[in-house]
Design a protein around this motif. Structure first.
Motif, PDB file in Angstrom:
ATOM      1  N   ASP A  13       0.844  -1.191   0.000  1.00 15.97           N
ATOM      2  CA  ASP A  13       0.000   0.000   0.000  1.00 15.97           C
ATOM      3  C   ASP A  13       0.886   1.250   0.000  1.00 15.97           C
ATOM      4  N   GLY A  72       0.132   4.224   0.739  1.00 12.01           N
ATOM      5  CA  GLY A  72      -0.174   5.141   1.831  1.00 12.01           C
ATOM      6  C   GLY A  72      -0.514   6.542   1.369  1.00 12.01           C
ATOM      7  N   TYR A  99       7.031  13.427   0.216  1.00 14.99           N
ATOM      8  CA  TYR A  99       6.371  13.579   1.523  1.00 14.99           C
ATOM      9  C   TYR A  99       6.873  14.850   2.203  1.00 14.99           C
ATOM     10  N   ASP A 103       6.005  16.944   5.887  1.00 17.75           N
ATOM     11  CA  ASP A 103       5.248  16.876   7.148  1.00 17.75           C
ATOM     12  C   ASP A 103       4.745  18.235   7.607  1.00 17.75           C
ATOM     13  N   ASN A 154       1.140   9.702   3.167  1.00 18.35           N
ATOM     14  CA  ASN A 154       1.069   9.865   4.621  1.00 18.35           C
ATOM     15  C   ASN A 154       2.409   9.482   5.245  1.00 18.35           C
ATOM     16  N   ASN A 155       2.536   9.706   6.544  1.00 20.96           N
ATOM     17  CA  ASN A 155       3.857   9.571   7.167  1.00 20.96           C
ATOM     18  C   ASN A 155       4.323   8.130   7.353  1.00 20.96           C
ATOM     19  N   THR A 156       3.462   7.151   7.023  1.00 18.49           N
ATOM     20  CA  THR A 156       3.871   5.743   7.103  1.00 18.49           C
ATOM     21  C   THR A 156       4.081   5.131   5.714  1.00 18.49           C
ATOM     22  N   SER A 157       4.061   5.929   4.685  1.00 18.80           N
ATOM     23  CA  SER A 157       4.134   5.409   3.321  1.00 18.80           C
ATOM     24  C   SER A 157       5.441   4.659   3.053  1.00 18.80           C
ATOM     25  N   LEU A 158       5.315   3.535   2.356  1.00 22.63           N
ATOM     26  CA  LEU A 158       6.482   2.754   1.942  1.00 22.63           C
ATOM     27  C   LEU A 158       7.297   3.473   0.870  1.00 22.63           C
ATOM     28  N   ASP A 199      11.444  10.352  -2.854  1.00 27.35           N
ATOM     29  CA  ASP A 199      10.349   9.407  -2.641  1.00 27.35           C
ATOM     30  C   ASP A 199       9.914   8.822  -3.981  1.00 27.35           C
TER      31      ASP A 199
END
Length: 429
Positions: A376, A378, A426, A428, A390-394, A420
């Motif tokens: 996913d 994310g 990304y 924040d 999002n901050n957990t994206s692979l 990325d």
């Protein structure tokens, strides 16, 4: 404004040629074309000869019918500029008669011309299978030999071709091209947002939506961008930072195996595609780069073909992209698809693959390349077309450094230790 000529008699006065021309649908063609006394029609503009540095101002809140032709040329430092003035909606252009300039609303025959900030609507199409005339359709049409032109900040509504270019070194940028569901040429050629036929183009920051036509030879046809016309060799085309949603496909590249008309050195980067039939059809194309795009292929099949890619040649490079698929689709597979035998001849790495409905455990379709990821991505809100991470994206810090400096939203690349994957870096903040 006047000035005196050295060496002339003291009563000899030379009139300085007017550099700014004003046109309004409330004007009169007998006027001098000034801001207080503008011309009225495109016919009057077509009768005028322009020079480098001239600007033709069209009044906002005006409507113009017919075709505008600019045959004169500017220079690199002093282009001829077509733009707007005053308050209200952008100047609106329409040409319902295919017998007038083949339905073109603006036809550019010169070099170094800028078209900035117009609204084009309800373009014409050819009513039968007629590829010759279809290749001269366009709200804005740039003729062969018309080079170094810029089409920017325009809106095209329901135009079977928004911009078509046969010149070179032309820039098509920051336009909104939308909502055409008619044939360009019935029954096999659907509408196309931007079509280029020659080398050396940049297509960037355009928003293209809902360019698809149902029915006809293929079940559905059309698309956002097409590199077409088999008669011209095509190379050095840069397609970046475009938003393509709900079109039949993002990019289609046409050509033959004859090296004189092959398409090569096309770079496709930092685009968003959420379209129907395909991301890229490489009916032609070699030595192409496909990098840092976010590609969503989850719409229902509406034509005879549903793929992410087709390929003409080997060794195209595909890196740093996010591919989201569904309904058992895989990125590097095809059934009865032109070039299916060439899927495993491409160079690919550092891509992220995800089957959003979990129907396919192998969304890639080939052994994973170096740095490839399955999972996913994310997105912040995929249902509402927010493809930021999002901050957990692979995808964060998982891409290769390919030298790009700005992501889809012009944020700095990279913000972390590495770029990325996908079109969004990304952030924040």
């Amino acid at each position: 404004m006047v000035f005196y000529c050295n060496g002339c008699s003291k009563n000899t006065i030379l009139t300085q040629r007017q550099k700014n021309i004003f046109v309004s649908s409330e004007g009169d063609d007998s006027n001098p074309g000034t801001i207080t006394k503008p011309w009225k029609t495109l016919e009057r503009v077509n009768q005028h000869s322009f020079s480098a540095g001239d600007t033709i101002f069209f009044s906002n809140n005006s409507n113009f019918s017919g075709g505008l032709v600019i045959s004169d040329s500017g220079t690199k430092g002093s282009p001829i500029v077509l733009t707007s003035y005053g308050n209200g909606h952008a100047p609106r252009f329409n040409n319902p008669d295919i017998n007038i300039l083949n339905g073109n609303m603006v036809q550019i025959r010169g070099d170094y011309i800028i078209v900035d900030g117009f609204y084009f609507h309800d373009g014409v199409s050819v009513t039968k299978e007629d590829t010759i005339n279809a290749r001269r359709i366009g709200a804005v049409y740039i003729t062969p030999g018309a080079d170094h032109n810029i089409i920017k900040n325009c809106e095209m509504f329901d135009c079977p071709v928004g911009v078509q270019s046969y010149g070179q070194h032309n820039l098509i940028t920051n336009n909104y091209i939308h909502d055409c569901n008619r044939f360009l040429s019935e029954p096999s050629w659907g509408p196309v947002g931007i079509m280029v036929a020659t080398s050396n183009h940049e297509i960037s920051y355009n928003r293209i939506t809902n360019y698809t036509n149902s029915g006809g030879t293929y079940g559905a046809d059309g698309g956002a961008i097409e590199i077409d016309n088999d008669d011209y060799h095509k190379e050095n085309i840069y397609i970046h930072h475009n938003w393509s949603i709900g079109n039949q496909g993002f990019l289609e590249i046409i050509g033959w195996e004859d090296l004189s008309v092959i398409t090569q050195n096309v770079r496709v980067s930092y685009n968003i595609s959420d379209d129907y039939q395909q991301f890229i059809f490489f009916w032609s194309g070699r030595n192409c780069l496909v990098e840092n795009n976010t590609v969503i292929c989850t719409r229902p099949q509406n034509s005879r073909v549903r793929v992410v890619f087709s390929f003409f040649d080997k060794n195209n490079i595909i890196r740093n992209n996010i591919f989201v698929v569904s309904n058992n689709l895989q990125v590097f597979t095809g059934t009865n698809v032109y070039g299916a035998e060439l899927y495993d001849e491409q160079i690919y790495s550092n891509n992220l693959y995800w089957s959003s409905d979990e129907a396919q455990s192998d969304p890639c379709g080939l052994p994973l390349g170096e740095g490839d990821i399955v999972g996913d991505p994310g997105f912040v809100d995929i249902d509402n077309l927010n493809f930021n991470l999002n901050n957990t994206s692979l995808a964060i810090d998982a891409g290769m450094d390919l030298g790009y400096k700005l992501d889809f939203e012009d944020n700095t690349v990279p913000t972390g230790s590495s770029p990325d994957i996908g079109a969004f870096e990304y952030n924040d903040n």
